[in-house]
Design a protein around this motif. Sequence first.
Motif: not given
Length: 278
Positions: A80-109
Amino acid sequence: MTTPTVLADDRTAPGRAPSSSPSKASASARRLTALARAELILLVRNRTAIFVALVLPVAMIFSIRASLQQIDLAGTGLSIAGAALTGGIGIVLVQVVYMTLVTGYVTRREELVLKRLRTGEVTDREILTANALPAVALALLQVVLLVVAGAIAFDLSAPKRPELFLAGLAVGLVMMSGLAAATSAVTRTVQSSQLTTLPLFFVSLFGSGIFVPLEVFPDRLASVLELLPLTGVMTLIRHGWLGGVEGGDLLTATVAALAWTAFAVFAVQRWFRWDPRG
């Protein structure tokens, strides 16, 4: 034939190029650093973006852990710990990178920042990269914290195959940055970015092995889910950290991850919008 006259202060006469001029690489690095620093300041000042980037991933990891407690992981080779923490990296990629950058690019544009930057010496690639660097740096910091937390609090070992782990992470960062820029092209306003990012968000959470490992799904369904954008990245990261990957699964994951990354880069080059859509 005469030689150029050397002036008293070691400069050559007019018409001779200076002996030392900054290289294109160093000039590009300076521009990238300056733009990235400005983007970092803006990101830190945006409390909503910081909340999404720092607090939500932690909350989502606890949600992943709770959902995994309802799933029989016997035979998957995952804890459970291994699956949760590796899944957490996926969450970071989606929320911290993807969702944050979509908002950032649109705002700057929409604020005409991107359009003004293009009138100077900065190249398009430098503009896009500089916008992405703060979010990427924040994501890398969180990944390091997750690995450390896994070792200290959950007795997980260091990544067993670091080359797979780092390769998956690098491809994931590039892919999510590219898909964010591509998604911004179909996003009219900052407010609508909350809607345009949802399809990839939910598909990745429930189909790419973040909340539920692919090993739990029936084989036919798992084969289809392997073709989703983030699935190959998650396979490389999970098995790079925890081990146990087979040659065929590794090949499929690598091809899928690289194919989606190439598509993301192509989509940015083809459809990215620099002018406001209003």
